[in-house]
Design an enzyme around this catalytic site. Structure first.
Site, PDB file in Angstrom:
ATOM      1  N   ASN A  71     -12.166 -21.487  12.773  1.00  0.00           N
ATOM      2  CA  ASN A  71     -13.282 -21.978  11.978  1.00  0.00           C
ATOM      3  C   ASN A  71     -14.350 -22.557  12.879  1.00  0.00           C
ATOM      4  O   ASN A  71     -14.057 -23.078  13.955  1.00  0.00           O
ATOM      5  CB  ASN A  71     -12.810 -23.023  10.950  1.00  0.00           C
ATOM      6  CG  ASN A  71     -12.831 -24.427  11.510  1.00  0.00           C
ATOM      7  OD1 ASN A  71     -13.887 -25.058  11.583  1.00  0.00           O
ATOM      8  ND2 ASN A  71     -11.674 -24.904  11.957  1.00  0.00           N
ATOM      9  N   ALA A  72     -15.572 -22.429  12.416  1.00  0.00           N
ATOM     10  CA  ALA A  72     -16.708 -23.074  13.087  1.00  0.00           C
ATOM     11  C   ALA A  72     -17.644 -23.535  11.982  1.00  0.00           C
ATOM     12  O   ALA A  72     -18.693 -22.944  11.748  1.00  0.00           O
ATOM     13  CB  ALA A  72     -17.397 -22.109  14.043  1.00  0.00           C
ATOM     14  N   GLY A  74     -18.899 -26.708  11.677  1.00  0.00           N
ATOM     15  CA  GLY A  74     -19.979 -27.524  12.242  1.00  0.00           C
ATOM     16  C   GLY A  74     -20.251 -28.803  11.466  1.00  0.00           C
ATOM     17  O   GLY A  74     -21.380 -29.240  11.343  1.00  0.00           O
ATOM     18  N   ILE A  75     -19.168 -29.426  10.951  1.00  0.00           N
ATOM     19  CA  ILE A  75     -19.264 -30.743  10.284  1.00  0.00           C
ATOM     20  C   ILE A  75     -20.323 -30.739   9.178  1.00  0.00           C
ATOM     21  O   ILE A  75     -21.163 -31.655   9.100  1.00  0.00           O
ATOM     22  CB  ILE A  75     -19.532 -31.894  11.289  1.00  0.00           C
ATOM     23  CG1 ILE A  75     -18.769 -31.690  12.590  1.00  0.00           C
ATOM     24  CG2 ILE A  75     -19.194 -33.244  10.662  1.00  0.00           C
ATOM     25  CD1 ILE A  75     -17.402 -32.269  12.668  1.00  0.00           C
ATOM     26  N   CYS A 132     -14.324 -32.410  17.980  1.00  0.00           N
ATOM     27  CA  CYS A 132     -14.706 -31.210  17.236  1.00  0.00           C
ATOM     28  C   CYS A 132     -15.294 -30.180  18.195  1.00  0.00           C
ATOM     29  O   CYS A 132     -16.254 -30.465  18.902  1.00  0.00           O
ATOM     30  CB  CYS A 132     -15.729 -31.535  16.153  1.00  0.00           C
ATOM     31  SG  CYS A 132     -16.207 -30.052  15.240  1.00  0.00           S
ATOM     32  N   LYS A 168      -8.811 -39.168  17.222  1.00  0.00           N
ATOM     33  CA  LYS A 168      -8.255 -37.813  17.100  1.00  0.00           C
ATOM     34  C   LYS A 168      -8.524 -37.073  18.398  1.00  0.00           C
ATOM     35  O   LYS A 168      -9.673 -36.870  18.785  1.00  0.00           O
ATOM     36  CB  LYS A 168      -8.891 -37.087  15.911  1.00  0.00           C
ATOM     37  CG  LYS A 168      -8.252 -35.729  15.629  1.00  0.00           C
ATOM     38  CD  LYS A 168      -8.635 -35.220  14.253  1.00  0.00           C
ATOM     39  CE  LYS A 168      -8.013 -33.871  13.953  1.00  0.00           C
ATOM     40  NZ  LYS A 168      -8.329 -33.412  12.592  1.00  0.00           N
ATOM     41  N   GLY A 220      -3.508 -23.663  12.277  1.00  0.00           N
ATOM     42  CA  GLY A 220      -2.448 -22.945  11.565  1.00  0.00           C
ATOM     43  C   GLY A 220      -1.167 -22.883  12.378  1.00  0.00           C
ATOM     44  O   GLY A 220      -1.103 -23.376  13.515  1.00  0.00           O
ATOM     45  N   THR A 269      -4.310 -26.740   7.783  1.00  0.00           N
ATOM     46  CA  THR A 269      -4.530 -25.368   7.325  1.00  0.00           C
ATOM     47  C   THR A 269      -3.576 -24.960   6.207  1.00  0.00           C
ATOM     48  O   THR A 269      -3.927 -24.132   5.369  1.00  0.00           O
ATOM     49  CB  THR A 269      -4.417 -24.427   8.545  1.00  0.00           C
ATOM     50  OG1 THR A 269      -5.419 -24.833   9.488  1.00  0.00           O
ATOM     51  CG2 THR A 269      -4.657 -22.985   8.182  1.00  0.00           C
TER      52      THR A 269
END
Lengths: 308, 259
Positions: A71-72, A74-75, A132, A168, A220, A269
């Site tokens: 995924n991308a 982008g917040i 991120c 994180k 995942g 995921t």
């Protein structure tokens, strides 16, 4: 063992069970209310919020990969003000710990976000996203530099008004234990790991990358072994409590993270496999622990027997 | 009864439809209906067989083609690895089904309504026609590449006006586009609904904007969750903001979406 025996309390955070949902995979939580009782979760980590609303990255943003996905996003988020005014009041009525996930471009802005959320009694803790991979500014850049990690943690901790601060961590680093120590030096109460691994997909037919951002975060079941290794290394390196994240898709997966030393887990995921996935995980964990003749979760935590 | 939920349901039957060079390319999947209150035409469901290993992670979205008190019928064309594996389902297999999801098509029983369907985009219109109280006010324009027998169009033709055009040779496409333009103009004061491949919907959008016609398009972007969380399916609305196709759509006013 009953689910009620799974209560956990660590780093200033208390939850009815160790199952949390990971940021960016569970919206602000209410999206999943039709599919289960949110109070059956230990905690919800809300999707990443920034000071100002963000539109996120162009499409395509997601791609399915063997046993995982890229995924991308982008917040993409409506900004902290909308979170506080719209999402939090509804979330507060749910009997579940809500953790806000913070994203910013520099330490000062991280501190500012923490300041705003510190007075919100519906927020149980702050998770700081220094990892991120999908935004050009900030994000991963912080997550790869131990000095920056310490600086950001300190800035958030200073303004957090006593709320527990969890960092994180990114797996996209040479030595995750060094990053973990930096976060602890900066004052982190809890560490959560891992964020996604940087990956890429291409389409040989149209000769284009599968994501408009070209690279994105892999998540995942495919990343679970990497996540387990990281959690193991960090648990060996620091004394603060750790939350394990990465590819958890069953009670057995969750207990693997607990066994290497995690106090809790975040499901990410797997929430996309079916929207009611996370709601039954704590019960499944309790049942599996009973089968393993474990009476208390604490007895199981960190019980991995390493070769001498 | 619930507005929407996630349930394990059984496959009631899986039936191949029509014949193409790829055996089993089109099939109808009939599933047990979960305990929902109701569904509306244009809404969709996500399904993921519970036995699927992790190599295919996401469920797959399908518009509800038809349904009654006991069943939900989906219409599937095999195009990728997900739909290819769905084709292997057998009667009695268990599938996780969540829905009904998204918004639905506008229904105005007394308004002349044109449905523009391209290929498999015909699926939601069967449900639309079945639930419509005045199907004599409905017209379906259906452009297709595979033989007509591959699509669920007969049920529609039984009650509504149907006009079909096949795209078999390159010049057919221009004829389809021209006819679509005529029809959009004809229904400029009515209601127009469109579901099909993106170029098909873009063409309809262009005609509708030119004619000042009221057109709704049904998008089918790739999505992981179907519930608004993954933000993988977004499109841009009229103001250029990213919005989820799964929860803000799948149906958008053509003058309020970038295709």
């Amino acid at each position: 063992m009953e689910v009620s025996d799974l209560k956990v309390s660590f780093g200033g955070l208390s939850m009815s069970n160790p199952v949390m949902t990971a940021s960016g995979t569970f919206g602000f939580g209410l999206e999943f209310a039709p599919y289960g009782d949110l109070s059956r979760l230990g905690g919800i980590v809300a999707k990443g919020i920034s000071m100002k609303p963000r539109e996120g990255n162009p499409m395509p943003r997601i791609a399915e990969t063997p046993c995982g996905m890229l995924n991308a996003i982008g917040i993409q988020n409506p900004g902290v003000e909308a979170f506080v005014k719209q999402a939090l009041p509804a979330l507060k009525r749910q009997d579940v710990a809500v953790v806000a996930n913070l994203y910013a471009c520099d330490a000062e802005e991280f501190g500012e976000l923490a300041g705003i959320l510190s007075t919100e009694d519906g927020v149980a803790a702050l998770e700081v996203n220094v990892s991120c991979p999908n935004v050009k500014e900030g994000g991963a850049a912080f997550g790869q530099d131990p000095a920056q990690i310490a600086k950001v943690t300190e800035a958030v901790k200073k303004r957090a008004g006593g709320k527990p601060v969890m960092l994180k961590l990114s797996p996209n680093v040479a030595d995750i234990a060094t990053c973990a120590r930096a976060a602890v030096e900066g004052g982190a109460d809890i560490l959560s790991l891992i964020n996604t691994l940087i990956g890429m997909g291409v389409d040989i037919r149209n000769r284009r990358p599968r994501l408009a951002n070209v690279v994105g975060g892999l998540s995942g079941p495919a990343i679970k072994p990497v996540a387990l290794r990281c959690v193991h290394q960090v648990c060996q390196a620091v004394d603060v409590p750790v939350i394990g994240i990465g590819g958890i898709a069953s009670a057995e997966d969750a207990l693997e993270f607990i066994m290497v030393g995690a106090h809790a887990v975040q499901v990410g995921t797997a929430n996309f496999l079916r929207p009611d996935f996370a709601f039954t995980l704590a019960e499944d964990m309790a049942q599996l622990l009973t089968e393993l003749c474990v009476e208390r979760l604490e007895d199981f935590r960190g019980s991995l027997q390493l070769p001498l | 009864m619930a507005l929407r939920n996630c349930r394990n349901v059984k496959v009631l039957d899986i039936t191949p439809v029509g014949e193409t060079q790829r055996p089993g390319e089109f099939f109808e999947l009939r599933l047990e209906r979960p305990d929902w209150d109701a569904w509306k035409p244009g809404q969709f469901v996500m399904i993921r067989p519970v036995d699927w290993p992790m190599d295919i992670l996401w469920g797959r979205p399908f518009s509800i083609c038809s349904g009654d008190s006991r069943s939900v019928t989906l219409f599937v064309q095999k195009v990728g690895r997900g739909t290819a594996r769905l084709a292997e389902l057998k009667k009695g297999d268990t599938v996780a089904l969540w829905g009904p999801l998204g918004n639905s098509f506008a229904v105005e029983p007394d308004t002349p309504t044109l449905m523009l369907a391209g290929g498999i985009g015909i699926a939601p219109f069967r449900g639309y026609v079945e639930q419509h109280s005045h199907p004599e006010n409905l017209k379906l324009f259906f452009a297709h590449r595979m033989p007509l027998g591959c699509y669920p169009h007969e049920g529609i033709a039984a009650v509504a006006d149907v006009e079909c055009m096949a795209e078999e040779k390159p010049e057919d496409l221009q004829a389809i586009i021209a006819r679509m333009g005529e029809l959009v103009n004809e229904y400029r004061d009515g209601l127009i609904l469109c579901c099909g491949p993106t170029p098909f919907m873009k063409t309809a959008q262009r005609f509708a904007l030119e004619a000042g016609a009221r057109l709704y398009v049904s998008l089918e972007n790739r999505m992981a969750c179907g519930v608004g969380a993954c933000l993988g399916c977004v499109c841009k609305d009229g103001e250029g903001h990213h919005v989820q196709v799964c929860t803000k759509g799948p149906i958008f006013r053509a003058d309020n979406v970038e295709l």
